[in-house]
Design a protein around this motif. Sequence first.
Motif, mmCIF file in Angstrom:
data_model
loop_
_atom_site.group_PDB
_atom_site.id
_atom_site.type_symbol
_atom_site.label_atom_id
_atom_site.label_comp_id
_atom_site.label_asym_id
_atom_site.label_seq_id
_atom_site.Cartn_x
_atom_site.Cartn_y
_atom_site.Cartn_z
ATOM 1 N N VAL A 108 -4.151 -18.285 -4.061
ATOM 2 C CA VAL A 108 -4.299 -17.001 -3.341
ATOM 3 C C VAL A 108 -3.006 -16.177 -3.477
ATOM 4 C CG1 VAL A 108 -4.643 -15.919 -1.083
ATOM 5 C CG2 VAL A 108 -5.941 -17.970 -1.679
ATOM 6 N N ALA A 109 -1.860 -16.816 -3.207
ATOM 7 C CA ALA A 109 -0.597 -16.061 -3.249
ATOM 8 C C ALA A 109 -0.274 -15.608 -4.671
ATOM 9 C CB ALA A 109 0.547 -16.914 -2.694
ATOM 10 N N PHE A 127 -7.477 -15.349 -16.970
ATOM 11 C CA PHE A 127 -6.643 -16.242 -16.155
ATOM 12 C C PHE A 127 -6.779 -15.874 -14.674
ATOM 13 C CE2 PHE A 127 -2.438 -16.779 -14.068
ATOM 14 C CZ PHE A 127 -2.388 -18.167 -14.077
ATOM 15 N N LEU A 128 -6.725 -14.574 -14.401
ATOM 16 C CA LEU A 128 -6.824 -14.076 -13.024
ATOM 17 C C LEU A 128 -8.180 -14.452 -12.407
ATOM 18 C CD1 LEU A 128 -4.938 -12.457 -11.228
ATOM 19 C CD2 LEU A 128 -5.976 -10.354 -12.073
ATOM 20 N N GLU A 129 -9.226 -14.333 -13.224
ATOM 21 C CA GLU A 129 -10.582 -14.652 -12.745
ATOM 22 C C GLU A 129 -10.706 -16.141 -12.410
ATOM 23 O OE1 GLU A 129 -14.389 -13.808 -15.094
ATOM 24 O OE2 GLU A 129 -13.400 -11.858 -14.822
ATOM 25 N N GLU A 130 -10.151 -16.986 -13.284
ATOM 26 C CA GLU A 130 -10.200 -18.436 -13.058
ATOM 27 C C GLU A 130 -9.418 -18.799 -11.788
ATOM 28 O OE1 GLU A 130 -12.010 -20.714 -14.204
ATOM 29 O OE2 GLU A 130 -10.981 -22.419 -13.273
ATOM 30 N N LEU A 131 -8.236 -18.179 -11.651
ATOM 31 C CA LEU A 131 -7.399 -18.426 -10.475
ATOM 32 C C LEU A 131 -8.148 -17.997 -9.206
ATOM 33 C CD1 LEU A 131 -4.534 -19.543 -10.416
ATOM 34 C CD2 LEU A 131 -3.653 -17.203 -10.427
ATOM 35 N N ALA A 132 -8.820 -16.846 -9.270
ATOM 36 C CA ALA A 132 -9.558 -16.326 -8.116
ATOM 37 C C ALA A 132 -10.720 -17.264 -7.760
ATOM 38 C CB ALA A 132 -10.057 -14.919 -8.400
ATOM 39 N N ASN A 133 -11.408 -17.822 -8.788
ATOM 40 C CA ASN A 133 -12.500 -18.776 -8.521
ATOM 41 C C ASN A 133 -11.975 -19.994 -7.766
ATOM 42 O OD1 ASN A 133 -14.405 -17.256 -9.768
ATOM 43 N ND2 ASN A 133 -14.265 -18.338 -11.739
ATOM 44 N N ARG A 134 -10.823 -20.493 -8.245
ATOM 45 C CA ARG A 134 -10.245 -21.682 -7.600
ATOM 46 C C ARG A 134 -9.770 -21.348 -6.183
ATOM 47 N NH1 ARG A 134 -7.408 -25.330 -12.221
ATOM 48 N NH2 ARG A 134 -8.970 -24.942 -13.809
#
Length: 203
Positions: A108-109, A127-134
Amino acid sequence: MTSPKLYDFPESGNSYKVRLLINLLNLPVDIEKMDALAGACRTEDFKKKNVDQRLPLLELPDGTRIAESNAILHYLARGSDLASDDPVDEAQILRWMFFEQNQIESKVAEVRFIYHYVPIEKQNKPFLEELANRANRALQVMDDHLEKNDFFACNRFTIADIALYAYTHVAGEAGFELSHFPNIQTWIKRVEERERFIPFTER
Ligand SMILES: N[C@@H](CCC(=O)N[C@@H](CS)C(=O)NCC(=O)O)C(=O)O
């Protein structure tokens, strides 16, 4: 120096956790603000204080220094009702503080940081999309836990809640939809109702 000193980066949620705890417990801690965005902790002098060159950093009157926000919370809260001496309760508090670093602070951060500080043309969308999913999965874990619990550990407000609150309550700034997580929303209100609570913006 008779009081501990906090090297603080006011814009950082990790630093905010420590300021919030200091205020909740009314602890005598001196605060030195540093502008990390301007590279203030990337100097050779600061490296002598913290080899990791990041903030927050707590310096004790005898010169001992403690890095990592959650280690600082653990140190400052000892003996108070925001911590626990019971080995199982302490492990439950630590469990959620490790979760915070693994799942919230690093996802999140991170998304919030990219949104705020990385120019849009330099953002790596997949990368941003994958991070947001997680990150959404981590928020769901918190929401599921809060369905049956008012707080994260020990059935009471502890430093685990302080650690998790810091970046969760501003998840909306990173594009996360907190209305999908009603139990988190209720818990956020519960945290904000604590006596001596201070908001992130109080710097
Ligand atoms: N896991 C560390 C993270 C510390 C961290 O990433 N600090 C950032 C601010 S949130 C920082 O000092 N950045 C400045 C830099 O990297 O130069 C903690 O919880 O304290």
